[in-house]
Write a protein that holds these residues in place. Structure first.
Motif, short mmCIF file in Angstrom:
data_model
loop_
_atom_site.label_atom_id
_atom_site.label_comp_id
_atom_site.label_asym_id
_atom_site.label_seq_id
_atom_site.Cartn_x
_atom_site.Cartn_y
_atom_site.Cartn_z
N GLY A 79 -15.43 29.45 0.69
CA GLY A 79 -14.47 28.86 1.62
C GLY A 79 -14.44 27.34 1.62
N ARG A 80 -15.05 26.71 0.61
CA ARG A 80 -15.01 25.24 0.58
C ARG A 80 -13.69 24.72 0.02
N VAL A 81 -13.00 25.58 -0.72
CA VAL A 81 -11.70 25.18 -1.25
C VAL A 81 -10.68 26.25 -0.85
N LEU A 82 -9.56 25.80 -0.28
CA LEU A 82 -8.50 26.73 0.11
C LEU A 82 -7.66 27.09 -1.13
N TYR A 83 -7.09 28.26 -1.12
CA TYR A 83 -6.25 28.66 -2.24
C TYR A 83 -5.32 29.78 -1.80
N PHE A 142 -14.60 28.73 -4.07
CA PHE A 142 -13.57 29.65 -3.58
C PHE A 142 -14.21 30.72 -2.70
N GLU A 158 -16.58 28.11 -9.06
CA GLU A 158 -16.13 29.43 -8.61
C GLU A 158 -16.66 29.72 -7.20
#
Lengths: 156, 393, 170
Positions: free
Chosen positions: C21-25, C18, C15
């Motif tokens: 900012g390590r995973v874009l979504y 997100f 979680e």
């Protein structure tokens, strides 16, 4: 029992679903949108066996199912493969200005992106038109399709 | 009946995780490409594809069939998406089976995927849509209500104790510690841990429930003549069964899964099984909740009504208890409670486990004694459908 | 050779990934507003609730009286035959004490959903509702309960025209 007038009961039951989707872009999509956001570049993945460059990039070749590990930078220019001019919103209300939505085939690739066209009058758009991506300024880019503001006719 | 023999010849899966970076199609491809590699087949060897996935709402993608098709290997092939709620994982194999048994295809790739992390704040936002929109959703339900009430009805009918039911959670989470794809294997868990976990909807506590997950599983089916060419260890589909009860779930007895007994009898008949307790050597009953494994063992006629919890307490369903007089290893994979519950994929994981067990390829989970016949089962729609596949070597 | 090699190590995201900012979504809230027809049977059922009454349907062939009502008998697979007034009392046939909401927030006082077999319908036949005015720990299967209605002028022809069922004093 007393009779109920069926017609007066013909009222709908109204409700909504409390659904919010949060979507990752996936292994390939993460890299594609990261490059777009941070470096303003387009990348695809190549399947050598099938001689195909996928844009947006894929993790695997849908034709031969091989994992795709070769990433290639591709241009941000393309050709209008087909388009439509939209005059109404989702509720069928007229749009203040008609929008041109196009499937832009990226130059040198087998795929492309569906996006808006800008800086062009709807009546001047034609299939085969050369277009280029206009990106939002770096500071406004969030890592997503709308980091591309729109495509516009290529200036000659 | 003029049907051809069908075998499972390969299987593959992703690790089950709480949240995957992968998109749904990427998960599907990871599992499908592993399954093909496991039997040295290429996508071009596949005649048709079956895709199983739970409601569209779970991936927050409408038309999940077309969305997942490329990842499932369906590009320019005959393709169908099948859906019977939680029963989908096992039903997808049944659908693949009749594609091949009928002679329409020689080979069929069966893929199941679920990406339940796509929901915020919680996948329950999708789950509660199973309740009736006029008579039930206005009451503000959550998914657990219906299962808690079924568990309560089951316990009350037979005077069952929570600790005997909790044993299943312990067994499965321990079994899952040996599963390389598991998200919740715990080797040293105890019954006390389960009984001390927070009450969600009594009698359901946190550790009575399987964890939601992202993941995919795939198996490859082949007709007799192809199967023998592809592998020297084909695992035959000997029987299939499925059956649905009424959708008016508040109008029926929740303490016994009659629909499952009907599905099981159909599958036993097809497999020529007269004494299931002797002829089934390993079983993977559907266990989204611990009580459900026991409920299902009874519906499958593998335990007496109301007696499965007692049997569990004697170690009858343990993976390595071969000296038990009525030994029947149940959920050796670790089940949904231990490996995780990406709905449709979890059901197909159970079929894959029986496949691996019968081939002697289950690694640290391998049950002793060369099992010859196993059964996988799933359960779904509105607590009303049973799906059963019997495999044999 | 074991199955381990056929497990693909998918990529686990936390979680925090997100938030930080390590995973874009991307997120999306679909506009899922629905207007469902109530239908013949449920339309009548709701209209009767508004009058403070519970009604079912009888099939003359199998003699079952069912609630929620439907216009066909799914056992005999024929139209069922008549409306039957039922009592607003019944028996708890199963229940739960639920400490969480649909979005997994914790409740201090449990909700008590129950299936209530309605008096006058066939045995074991009823519908889902809440129990109220009861000590949660005192609820048991077999408990006799009675509907507590909204005041007549506030009823709108909905299942919530019954506020909850409460124990009957014996």
């Amino acid at each position: 029992m007393e009779k109920v007038n069926i017609v007066t009961q013909a009222q709908p039951w109204v409700d909504r679903f409390p659904l919010t989707g949060r979507y990752t872009y996936g292994v390939a999509g993460e890299r594609f949108f990261r490059e777009l956001k941070e470096n303003g570049r387009f990348f695809g993945t190549r399947c050598t066996a099938c001689d195909v460059v996928y844009v947006p990039p894929r993790l695997y070749c849908l034709r031969c199912f091989a994992p795709l590990e070769e990433w290639v930078e591709v241009p941000s220019t393309g050709t209008v493969h087909t388009f439509t001019v939209v005059h109404q919103d989702l509720d069928e209300a007229p749009l203040p200005t008609p929008e041109v939505i196009a499937f832009v085939q990226i130059d040198g690739c087998d795929g492309g992106l569906v996006h808006r066209l800008g800086e062009v009058a709807p009546e001047d758009v034609y299939i085969g038109m050369s277009v280029e991506a206009v990106l939002k300024p770096t500071a406004e880019r969030q890592g997503g399709l709308t980091d591309i503001a729109y495509f516009r006719p290529t200036l000659r | 009946m003029g049907m051809r023999r069908v075998a499972i010849v390969g299987a593959g899966m992703t690790k089950f995780v709480r949240r995957a970076l992968e998109t749904g199609p990427e998960l599907a491809w990871e599992a499908a490409s592993r399954a093909l590699a496991s039997c040295d087949l290429r996508l071009s060897d596949i005649d048709g594809v079956v895709l199983g996935t739970a409601p569209d709402a779970f991936d927050a993608v409408h038309m999940k069939g077309e969305y997942l098709s490329d990842g499932a290997g369906a590009w320019r092939k005959p393709y169908i998406r099948t859906y019977v709620g939680g029963g989908t994982g096992v039903f997808s194999v049944i659908q693949g089976w009749y594609h091949v048994a009928s002679g329409v295809f020689d080979t069929c790739l069966v893929v199941c995927e679920e990406k339940m992390s796509s929901h915020i704040p919680h996948p329950q936002g999708a789950f509660i849509t199973i309740f009736d929109h006029i008579l039930e959703r206005p009451l503000g339900p959550n998914l657990l209500w219906i299962f808690a009430m079924e568990m309560n009805a089951y316990m009350n009918r037979y005077g069952l104790r929570k600790e005997d039911i909790a044993y299943v959670a312990v067994k499965n989470k321990r079994n899952a510690a040996d599963h390389p794809a598991a998200m919740l294997g715990v080797r040293d868990i105890t019954i006390k841990d389960v009984l001390d976990s927070p009450v969600l909807a009594w009698p359901v506590q946190r550790m009575d429930v399987s964890p939601i997950a992202d993941g995919a599983v795939a198996v490859v089916l082949a007709a007799d003549h192809v199967a023998r060419r592809v592998t020297d260890k084909p695992v035959w589909i000997e029987g299939v069964g499925w059956n649905v009860d009424t959708t008016y779930w508040t109008n029926r007895d929740l303490s016994y899964p009659t629909y499952l007994e009907e599905a099981a009898r159909m599958a036993y008949r097809m497999a020529g099984i007269k004494e299931p307790r002797k002829e089934i050597h390993v079983v993977e009953p559907y266990d989204p909740f611990d009580y459900k494994e026991l409920h299902h063992l009874e519906g499958l006629l593998l335990a007496d009504r109301g007696k499965a919890p007692e049997d569990a307490a004697t170690g009858r369903f343990d993976r390595d208890n071969e000296n038990h007089p009525d030994w029947l290893p149940s959920s050796p994979s670790g089940g949904l409670l231990g490996v995780g519950n990406p709905i449709a994929a979890a059901g197909l994981m159970k079929v894959a486990e029986i496949f691996w067990q019968l081939r002697g390829e289950a690694g640290d989970r391998q049950i002793p004694g060369n099992p010859k016949r196993g059964l996988a089962q799933a359960w779904g729609d509105l607590m009303q459908i049973g799906t059963v596949v019997i495999l044999g070597v | 050779m074991t199955m381990e090699q056929w497990v693909y190590p998918s990529v686990y995201v936390k979680e925090d990934d997100f938030r930080e900012g390590r995973v874009l979504y991307t997120t999306w809230q679909p506009r899922l507003f629905y207007a469902w027809d109530r239908g013949t049977a449920i339309g009548r059922f709701l209209a009767e609730l508004k009058q403070g009454r519970i009604v079912g349907r009888r099939c003359r062939r199998c003699r079952r009286v069912v609630v929620p009502p439907r216009m066909f008998c799914e056992h005999c697979f024929r139209p069922n035959d008549e409306w039957v007034p039922l009592a607003d009392t019944g028996t708890v046939i199963t229940f739960s004490r639920c400490y969480i909401t649909w979005d997994m927030r914790r409740l201090e006082h449990p909700q008590i959903p129950a299936v209530i077999a309605i008096d006058g319908a066939s045995p074991g036949v009823g519908f889902l509702h809440h129990l109220g005015e009861v000590d949660p720990e005192a609820v048991h299967i077999g408990m006799k309960v009675k509907a507590v209605w909204k005041p007549a002028d506030q009823r709108e022809g909905a299942i919530t025209d019954i506020l909850y069922f409460k124990p009957m004093t014996e």
